[in-house]
Design an enzyme around this catalytic site. Structure first.
Site, short mmCIF file in Angstrom:
data_model
loop_
_atom_site.label_atom_id
_atom_site.label_comp_id
_atom_site.label_asym_id
_atom_site.label_seq_id
_atom_site.Cartn_x
_atom_site.Cartn_y
_atom_site.Cartn_z
N ASP A 1 10.13 -6.46 -8.98
CA ASP A 1 10.46 -7.07 -7.69
C ASP A 1 11.88 -6.64 -7.29
O ASP A 1 12.80 -6.62 -8.11
CB ASP A 1 10.37 -8.60 -7.78
N HIS B 1 -0.58 -10.40 -4.48
CA HIS B 1 0.30 -9.97 -5.58
C HIS B 1 0.54 -11.14 -6.51
O HIS B 1 0.56 -12.30 -6.09
CB HIS B 1 1.62 -9.41 -5.04
N ASN C 1 1.38 -16.54 -4.41
CA ASN C 1 1.52 -17.32 -3.18
C ASN C 1 0.40 -16.95 -2.22
O ASN C 1 0.06 -15.78 -2.06
CB ASN C 1 2.87 -17.03 -2.53
N HIS D 1 -6.53 -3.07 -0.85
CA HIS D 1 -5.78 -3.93 0.08
C HIS D 1 -6.58 -5.20 0.38
O HIS D 1 -7.56 -5.17 1.14
CB HIS D 1 -5.46 -3.19 1.38
N HIS E 1 -0.54 -8.62 1.07
CA HIS E 1 -1.33 -7.80 0.13
C HIS E 1 -1.22 -8.60 -1.16
O HIS E 1 -0.10 -8.75 -1.68
CB HIS E 1 -0.73 -6.39 0.02
N HIS F 1 3.20 -12.62 -9.15
CA HIS F 1 4.57 -12.57 -9.67
C HIS F 1 4.50 -12.89 -11.17
O HIS F 1 3.95 -13.94 -11.55
CB HIS F 1 5.44 -13.64 -9.02
N CYS G 1 0.85 -1.21 0.00
CA CYS G 1 0.00 0.00 0.00
C CYS G 1 0.88 1.25 0.00
O CYS G 1 0.56 2.24 -0.67
CB CYS G 1 -0.94 0.00 1.20
N GLY H 1 4.59 -19.75 1.37
CA GLY H 1 5.65 -18.80 1.71
C GLY H 1 5.28 -17.36 1.43
O GLY H 1 6.16 -16.53 1.14
#
Ligand code: AMP
Ligand code: ZN
Length: 115
Positions: free
Chosen positions: A30, A100, A87, A46, A98, A102, A7, A93
């Site tokens: 990243d 996301h 994830n 969020h 929040h 990848h 955020c 892990g």
């Protein structure tokens, strides 16, 4: 959400290498890339975990995938392809609470998606 690092990135309170932004979605590189291309795509809303998703957020999640495709075209890796990983929780892990996505690419990725 006040204590959420993503955020804060959306609000510009923590710097990031932005790739894309619209009214619903933010994407940035990243900080610790696992592949030559490693972009995180997040909703501005969020939502801590995938298990928190509500029916009203179905369109948002769909938009994330079409936006990933747009980013792939914009960044020039659409033709080569990419992998999307999200994830959720302890066993996966998940470190940042929040949600996301990848987006990994820029090389031939390994065949195995689990460690
Ligand atoms: P996950 O393990 O799925 O929760 O992934 C969290 C990801 O966020 C990791 O790949 C981290 O490298 C990345 N990350 C954490 N802090 C930052 C930051 N300030 N800027 C960019 N990426 C970050
Ligand atoms: Zn957040």
């Amino acid at each position: 959400m006040e204590d959420c690092i993503f955020c804060k990135i959306i609000k510009g309170e923590i710097p990031s290498k932005k790739v894309y932004e619209d009214e619903d979605i933010f994407a940035f590189h990243d900080i610790n890339p696992a592949a030559p291309i490693h972009i995180l795509v997040i909703p501005k809303k969020h939502i801590p975990m995938l298990t928190d998703l509500k029916q009203e957020e179905e369109a948002l999640i769909g938009k994330i995938y079409t936006t990933i495709n747009k980013i792939a075209e914009q960044e020039g890796f659409q033709k080569q392809g990419y992998r999307v990983i999200a994830n959720c929780g302890k066993d996966a892990g998940q470190e940042v609470m929040h949600i996301h996505f990848h987006v990994l690419g820029g090389k031939k990725l390994g065949d195995k998606i689990v460690g």
